[in-house]
Design a protein around this motif. Structure first.
Motif, PDB file in Angstrom:
ATOM      1  N   TRP A 140       0.828  -1.215   0.000  1.00 16.83           N
ATOM      2  CA  TRP A 140       0.000   0.000   0.000  1.00 16.83           C
ATOM      3  C   TRP A 140       0.859   1.260   0.000  1.00 16.83           C
ATOM      4  CZ3 TRP A 140      -4.800   1.834  -0.662  1.00 16.83           C
ATOM      5  CH2 TRP A 140      -5.091   3.096  -0.152  1.00 16.83           C
ATOM      6  N   GLU A 141       1.899   1.265   0.796  1.00 16.93           N
ATOM      7  CA  GLU A 141       2.766   2.450   0.887  1.00 16.93           C
ATOM      8  C   GLU A 141       3.552   2.684  -0.404  1.00 16.93           C
ATOM      9  OE1 GLU A 141       1.188   1.631   4.557  1.00 16.93           O
ATOM     10  OE2 GLU A 141       2.401   0.214   3.386  1.00 16.93           O
ATOM     11  N   ARG A 143       2.233   1.907  -3.496  1.00 19.47           N
ATOM     12  CA  ARG A 143       1.287   1.834  -4.603  1.00 19.47           C
ATOM     13  C   ARG A 143       1.562   2.937  -5.632  1.00 19.47           C
ATOM     14  NH1 ARG A 143      -0.889   4.549  -0.462  1.00 19.47           N
ATOM     15  NH2 ARG A 143      -2.349   6.283  -0.870  1.00 19.47           N
ATOM     16  N   TRP A 166      -0.450  -3.531  -7.169  1.00 19.03           N
ATOM     17  CA  TRP A 166      -0.132  -2.304  -6.430  1.00 19.03           C
ATOM     18  C   TRP A 166       0.504  -1.233  -7.324  1.00 19.03           C
ATOM     19  CZ3 TRP A 166      -0.005  -7.050  -4.004  1.00 19.03           C
ATOM     20  CH2 TRP A 166      -0.729  -7.157  -2.804  1.00 19.03           C
TER      21      TRP A 166
END
Length: 307
Positions: A140-141, A143, A166
């Motif tokens: 997520w960080e 993406r 991602w």
């Protein structure tokens, strides 16, 4: 030697071991945790995927858990290293490097793994900070970022496809001739994913943030992060092997679904069992092992009361 017989000694004070200690402590069991303080995730700034604690610093999580365990006087922590485990009938003798010795009815090994990173200059500086092994933990960080994928075996292709979830700005670095079917390079290329087979000279970074992957021919590929398929991890604790515990296909110690090994009374949980299980998985395995062990001990105690 402490002559009092403990219910459980837990070797390893990470999320799995601490979770097991909480369950067993609340089950009125006398528990000792022995932890040498070198967790696998010590280079990680944030841990993710654990409900209510997403983004927590791993060391902070350990401190919170230890503080909460102080509510249970039947649980004690020692910052030491276990150097010997001996099995005598239905009991174990566990010895630390400071000469402290415990007699216990059960042992849980929750010592995790040690990563053996590629011998690429600059790789260690970015590992856990901008290059990671698990997209579910850190994708997520990253993406939408331009990412490097490091790996060179057939599994790296589905791994790259997964990472495409991602970010679609990916470059696969095999650090040598690709060891997978050439047709997969064409499949990746159809999704604008290049495969770079030239050996890597170094990774350029600043304060742990990946900037460039530089090959031996001098080509420089700008990347802001990345993922590695295989860290070639090995066991952080080899004493179970000396007791005859076999390895599974993932490099973990062989055990059943609850962590019980082929040696009666010896359990293995977390990364030591699975190679990599993630923070939430380790907590879950610790809880499950704690419940199973307490049930076993309760049944043994019941029979003993009847004698």
């Amino acid at each position: 030697m402490d002559e009092a017989i403990l219910d459980v000694v837990i070797i390893g004070g990470g999320p799995g071991g601490l979770s097991a200690a909480l369950v067993l402590g609340r089950s009125c069991r006398n528990v000792v945790i022995v932890d040498k303080g070198t967790p696998r995730n010590r280079v990680t700034l944030e841990a993710h995927g654990l409900l209510t604690r997403d983004g927590v610093k791993p060391q902070e999580l350990r401190q919170i858990a230890r503080q909460q365990l102080k509510n249970y006087p039947n649980v004690t922590c020692f910052d030491e290293e276990v150097i010997q485990i001996e099995k005598h009938s239905k009991q174990y003798i566990v010895t630390t490097h400071l000469g402290r010795t415990f007699i216990t009815r059960r042992v849980i090994v929750a010592t995790g793994m040690i990563d053996e990173l590629p011998a690429i200059p600059g790789f260690r500086e970015v590992y856990g900070l901008s290059v990671f092994p698990c997209p579910y933990c850190d994708g997520w960080e990253r993406r939408g970022e331009p990412l490097a994928v490091f790996g060179n075996e057939e599994n790296v292709v589905p791994f790259t496809k997964l990472l495409y979830n991602w970010s679609n700005d990916l470059i696969l670095f095999t650090n040598g001739s690709a060891q997978f079917d050439p047709k997969f390079k064409q499949e990746l290329a159809a999704h604008a994913i290049a495969t770079v087979e030239t050996p890597i000279a170094k990774l350029q970074s600043a304060d742990g943030k990946l900037e460039k992957v530089i090959t031996e021919t001098g080509e420089a590929f700008s990347r802001t992060g990345g993922f590695i398929l295989n860290t070639r991890e090995k066991q952080a604790f080899d004493l179970p092997n000396q007791l005859g515990i076999q390895m599974n296909e993932r490099g973990g110690y062989e055990s059943d679904d609850h962590g019980l090994t082929s040696v009666e009374g010896l359990y293995v949980i977390g990364d030591a069992k699975n190679s990599f299980v993630g923070l939430a998985g380790a907590v879950g395995e610790g809880y499950e092992a704690g419940v199973v062990i307490n049930h076993e001990l309760a049944m043994e105690d019941w029979v003993q009361e009847e004698l």
